[in-house]
Write an enzyme that holds these catalytic residues in place. Sequence first.
Site, short mmCIF file in Angstrom:
data_model
loop_
_atom_site.label_atom_id
_atom_site.label_comp_id
_atom_site.label_asym_id
_atom_site.label_seq_id
_atom_site.Cartn_x
_atom_site.Cartn_y
_atom_site.Cartn_z
N ASN A 1 51.17 21.92 14.97
CA ASN A 1 50.01 21.05 14.72
C ASN A 1 48.84 21.89 14.20
O ASN A 1 48.56 22.96 14.74
CB ASN A 1 49.63 20.37 16.05
N ASP B 1 40.23 11.22 12.57
CA ASP B 1 38.89 10.65 12.62
C ASP B 1 38.20 10.96 11.30
O ASP B 1 38.54 11.95 10.65
CB ASP B 1 38.07 11.11 13.85
N GLU C 1 47.17 25.19 15.82
CA GLU C 1 46.12 25.92 15.07
C GLU C 1 46.35 27.44 15.01
O GLU C 1 45.43 28.21 15.25
CB GLU C 1 44.74 25.62 15.68
N GLU D 1 45.42 13.53 14.83
CA GLU D 1 44.07 13.51 15.44
C GLU D 1 43.06 12.87 14.50
O GLU D 1 41.94 13.36 14.34
CB GLU D 1 43.63 14.94 15.78
N HIS E 1 41.09 15.60 10.64
CA HIS E 1 39.67 15.40 10.97
C HIS E 1 38.92 15.45 9.63
O HIS E 1 38.60 16.52 9.12
CB HIS E 1 39.18 16.51 11.90
C1 XIL Z 1 38.84 18.49 21.34
C2 XIL Z 1 38.50 17.41 22.36
O1 XIL Z 1 38.38 16.18 21.68
C3 XIL Z 1 37.18 17.75 23.05
O2 XIL Z 1 36.97 16.84 24.13
C4 XIL Z 1 37.22 19.18 23.59
O3 XIL Z 1 35.95 19.49 24.11
C5 XIL Z 1 37.59 20.16 22.50
O4 XIL Z 1 38.84 19.78 21.94
N1 XIL Z 1 41.82 20.17 17.54
C6 XIL Z 1 42.64 19.86 18.61
C7 XIL Z 1 42.10 19.05 19.74
O5 XIL Z 1 43.83 20.18 18.58
O6 XIL Z 1 42.67 19.42 20.97
C8 XIL Z 1 40.60 19.14 19.83
O7 XIL Z 1 40.16 18.24 20.85
C9 XIL Z 1 39.97 18.84 18.50
C10 XIL Z 1 40.42 19.82 17.44
#
Ligand code: XIL
Length: 299
Positions: free
Chosen positions: A170, A237, A128, A235, A207
Amino acid sequence: SSTLGAAAADSGRYFGTAVAAGRLGDSTYSTILDREFNMITPENEMKWDTTEPSRGNFNFGPGDQIVGHATAHGQRMRGHTLVWHSQLPAWVSGIRDANTLRTVMNNHITTVMNHYKGKIYAWDVVNEAFADGSTQHRSSVFQDVLGNGFIEEAFRTARAVDPSAKLCYNDYNIENWSDAKTQGVYTMVRDFKSRGVPIDCVGFQSHFGTGGPPSSFQTTLANFAALGVDVQITELDIAQASPTAYANTVQACMNVPRCTGITVWGIRDSDSWRSGENPLLFSGNGSKKPAYDAVLSTL
Ligand code: XIL
């Protein structure tokens, strides 16, 4: 095939999930984990606030618990993440001297990667680093103190430590080809490849909202892959987990030969960081949701 991992493996891909060490003792959770998934990303356990809470004091206990589980069950690991502005201890974000921060960043990468050397399929080396709605890097202690070159430096350091791990960049909101942020990351990867900066893969967090991926998602994956890197959905969802939205996401990866795997960000809705949106493939009681069947039949 009758599980996500086996179905993905039929085309040479993997299917992974984020895992929280604290849930491994929940037998509903671990039963699904070991039946369905052949790649694991630690949800929080390899982040800087856990692995180096104070300078030079490393804590690998929680990460080791997950790696131990993966080893015992034949699952591979994605390492997540070495350099990120979030879940970063205040002792790092307060550093103002560039030589100090460079030493601290490289020592963190070196020590964590050495600890897990040979056990990690791919590392999210930098997470990020780009700003939303822009082609530029976001402000962070790394950007503000070290300047634009910090990403390149992190990747060069990482390659020297564990040459067998794939090194990934990422990010989120880089799935839509026409977004400025996507173009900024694309330009960086093209520049790295042209100058020989070591980068092997780009992770698309994915996401998504209720509609799922943007219509250009497959184009984005294909365009990055054409630069000579693997692409992965890291990641995933989707708010409300529409089966169509999940199928569209998986199909985009299946249509791109260098899309090497998909990771969902948790197992049951109740495990999700977005639990209010029921975004995952299993319900709180561990049963398969309609989105599960859509994913399995698209793999
Ligand atoms: C999130 C986790 O799921 C949570 O448990 C934590 O509180 C915050 O981070 N981008 C990422 C992940 O790269 O590491 C994040 O994970 C979600 C967004």
